[in-house]
Design a protein around this motif. Structure first.
Motif, PDB file in Angstrom:
ATOM      1  N   ALA A 113      46.258  29.690  63.045  1.00 13.08           N
ATOM      2  CA  ALA A 113      46.633  29.108  64.202  1.00 13.08           C
ATOM      3  C   ALA A 113      48.233  29.421  63.642  1.00 13.08           C
ATOM      4  N   HIS A 114      48.812  27.923  63.719  1.00 19.46           N
ATOM      5  CA  HIS A 114      50.243  28.561  63.755  1.00 19.46           C
ATOM      6  C   HIS A 114      50.757  27.395  63.259  1.00 19.46           C
ATOM      7  N   LEU A 115      52.193  27.699  62.071  1.00 16.72           N
ATOM      8  CA  LEU A 115      52.825  26.507  62.467  1.00 16.72           C
ATOM      9  C   LEU A 115      54.021  26.398  63.393  1.00 16.72           C
ATOM     10  N   LEU A 116      54.363  25.139  63.163  1.00 11.91           N
ATOM     11  CA  LEU A 116      55.051  24.545  64.213  1.00 11.91           C
ATOM     12  C   LEU A 116      56.208  23.951  63.909  1.00 11.91           C
ATOM     13  N   VAL A 117      57.712  24.129  63.819  1.00  9.21           N
ATOM     14  CA  VAL A 117      58.497  24.090  63.161  1.00  9.21           C
ATOM     15  C   VAL A 117      59.766  23.107  64.093  1.00  9.21           C
TER      16      VAL A 117
ATOM     17  N   VAL B 255      58.949  29.407  57.123  1.00  5.86           N
ATOM     18  CA  VAL B 255      59.343  27.758  57.419  1.00  5.86           C
ATOM     19  C   VAL B 255      60.892  27.255  56.362  1.00  5.86           C
ATOM     20  N   ALA B 256      59.630  26.832  54.640  1.00  5.56           N
ATOM     21  CA  ALA B 256      60.859  26.613  54.231  1.00  5.56           C
ATOM     22  C   ALA B 256      62.380  27.148  54.214  1.00  5.56           C
ATOM     23  N   GLN B 257      62.503  28.227  54.721  1.00  4.18           N
ATOM     24  CA  GLN B 257      64.060  28.403  55.133  1.00  4.18           C
ATOM     25  C   GLN B 257      64.623  27.534  55.907  1.00  4.18           C
ATOM     26  N   VAL B 258      63.612  26.909  57.345  1.00  3.22           N
ATOM     27  CA  VAL B 258      64.153  26.433  58.278  1.00  3.22           C
ATOM     28  C   VAL B 258      63.830  25.207  57.994  1.00  3.22           C
ATOM     29  N   MET B 259      63.466  24.602  57.145  1.00  4.52           N
ATOM     30  CA  MET B 259      63.312  23.439  56.592  1.00  4.52           C
ATOM     31  C   MET B 259      64.599  23.135  55.880  1.00  4.52           C
TER      32      MET B 259
ATOM     33  N   PRO C  21      62.837  16.499  54.648  1.00  2.00           N
ATOM     34  CA  PRO C  21      61.786  17.071  55.957  1.00  2.00           C
ATOM     35  C   PRO C  21      60.214  16.459  55.844  1.00  2.00           C
ATOM     36  N   TYR C  22      59.248  16.810  57.228  1.00  2.00           N
ATOM     37  CA  TYR C  22      57.872  15.584  57.086  1.00  2.00           C
ATOM     38  C   TYR C  22      57.120  16.757  57.822  1.00  2.00           C
ATOM     39  N   VAL C  23      56.308  17.236  56.821  1.00  2.00           N
ATOM     40  CA  VAL C  23      54.789  18.123  57.002  1.00  2.00           C
ATOM     41  C   VAL C  23      54.083  16.993  57.142  1.00  2.00           C
ATOM     42  N   PHE C  24      53.802  17.183  58.524  1.00  2.00           N
ATOM     43  CA  PHE C  24      52.132  16.397  58.669  1.00  2.00           C
ATOM     44  C   PHE C  24      51.978  17.525  58.568  1.00  2.00           C
ATOM     45  N   ALA C  25      51.441  18.329  59.384  1.00  2.00           N
ATOM     46  CA  ALA C  25      49.581  19.175  59.086  1.00  2.00           C
ATOM     47  C   ALA C  25      50.498  20.780  58.323  1.00  2.00           C
ATOM     48  N   GLY C  26      49.802  21.376  57.269  1.00  2.00           N
ATOM     49  CA  GLY C  26      50.448  22.582  57.149  1.00  2.00           C
ATOM     50  C   GLY C  26      50.257  22.174  55.048  1.00  2.00           C
ATOM     51  N   ASP C  27      50.950  22.740  54.711  1.00  3.02           N
ATOM     52  CA  ASP C  27      50.799  23.158  53.115  1.00  3.02           C
ATOM     53  C   ASP C  27      51.945  21.908  52.844  1.00  3.02           C
ATOM     54  N   SER C  28      51.503  21.541  51.608  1.00  6.36           N
ATOM     55  CA  SER C  28      52.187  20.438  50.700  1.00  6.36           C
ATOM     56  C   SER C  28      53.324  21.564  49.782  1.00  6.36           C
ATOM     57  N   VAL C  29      53.465  22.665  49.470  1.00  2.00           N
ATOM     58  CA  VAL C  29      53.513  23.533  49.030  1.00  2.00           C
ATOM     59  C   VAL C  29      55.473  23.662  49.472  1.00  2.00           C
ATOM     60  N   LEU C  30      55.665  23.765  50.712  1.00  3.83           N
ATOM     61  CA  LEU C  30      56.669  23.561  52.071  1.00  3.83           C
ATOM     62  C   LEU C  30      57.461  22.999  51.441  1.00  3.83           C
TER      63      LEU C  30
ATOM     64  N   VAL D 174      61.157  25.149  67.117  1.00  2.00           N
ATOM     65  CA  VAL D 174      62.276  25.689  66.448  1.00  2.00           C
ATOM     66  C   VAL D 174      61.747  27.317  66.272  1.00  2.00           C
ATOM     67  N   LEU D 175      60.273  27.182  66.173  1.00  2.00           N
ATOM     68  CA  LEU D 175      59.492  28.212  65.090  1.00  2.00           C
ATOM     69  C   LEU D 175      58.880  28.429  65.054  1.00  2.00           C
ATOM     70  N   THR D 176      57.959  29.274  65.525  1.00  5.44           N
ATOM     71  CA  THR D 176      56.795  29.109  65.344  1.00  5.44           C
ATOM     72  C   THR D 176      55.798  30.632  64.559  1.00  5.44           C
ATOM     73  N   VAL D 177      54.663  30.151  63.160  1.00  4.12           N
ATOM     74  CA  VAL D 177      54.346  31.441  62.890  1.00  4.12           C
ATOM     75  C   VAL D 177      52.892  31.178  62.457  1.00  4.12           C
ATOM     76  N   PRO D 178      52.678  32.184  62.060  1.00  4.02           N
ATOM     77  CA  PRO D 178      50.924  32.455  62.056  1.00  4.02           C
ATOM     78  C   PRO D 178      50.599  31.824  60.565  1.00  4.02           C
ATOM     79  N   ARG D 179      49.629  31.472  60.789  1.00  4.06           N
ATOM     80  CA  ARG D 179      48.998  30.296  59.686  1.00  4.06           C
ATOM     81  C   ARG D 179      47.819  30.343  59.347  1.00  4.06           C
TER      82      ARG D 179
END
Length: 176
Positions: A162-166, A57-61, A70-79, A154-159
């Motif tokens: 659930a999944h993080l959606l970019v 996710v960070a690579q795409v960001m 970029p804005y992280v609405f839901a997920g981890d602030s460390v992104l 553009v991206l879905t990864v497991p979290r």
């Protein structure tokens, strides 16, 4: 810089989110890259599937920020840290605006703050398909409508379970 110890405790589900939040706090306490990089490496190695997802996710960001935040609405602030990205709000922890349990806790008008962030047209937005806690209905509805109208996934990864959606703004080509 100031020295500190990253302490991890709680359930496995709490540990990853809490560690990420403490990492962002650590960033505000000590901006010395030399001190933070080993901590990020250790903390992200706690849960390998989450760590590889966070890095993806960070690579795409980072590749698609185009000088914007970029804005992280839901997920981890460390992104934000992993992507070397600016944070478009003083409420860096996604739970503040996204989750119902946080409604009113910060003193912020969550709807006004989300509308302010979205007015800046973030190049990338990160959210989740299943929230870590119940959504704040007002902000979730705004985010859902914005993503449908102006962004493409553009991206879905497991979290965890659930999944993080970019999402990338529709007017921008995807950079890899």
């Amino acid at each position: 810089g100031s020295a500190f110890r990253l302490q991890l405790h709680g359930s496995p589900k709490d540990t990853a989110a809490a560690a990420c939040d403490r990492l962002l706090l650590a960033t505000s306490l000590d901006t010395t890259r030399g001190l933070l990089e080993p901590i990020v490496t250790r903390a992200t190695s706690l849960l390998p599937t989450d760590a590889s997802s966070a890095r993806a996710v960070a690579q795409v960001m980072k590749a698609n920020d185009r000088g914007g935040c970029p804005y992280v609405f839901a997920g981890d602030s460390v992104l934000y840290l992993l992507a070397d990205a600016c944070i478009p709000t003083r409420y860096a922890f996604p739970s503040t605006l996204a989750y119902d349990a946080e409604r009113g806790a910060s003193g912020a008008d969550e709807v006004a703050e989300l509308n302010r962030i979205l007015a800046t047209r973030p190049p990338v937005i990160v959210t989740m398909d299943e929230p870590m806690a119940p959504w704040n209905p007002a902000t979730h509805n705004i985010m859902t409508a914005t993503l449908a109208r102006s962004y493409r996934q553009v991206l879905t990864v497991p979290r965890e379970d659930a999944h993080l959606l970019v999402y990338l703004r529709r007017d921008l080509p995807l950079r890899r």
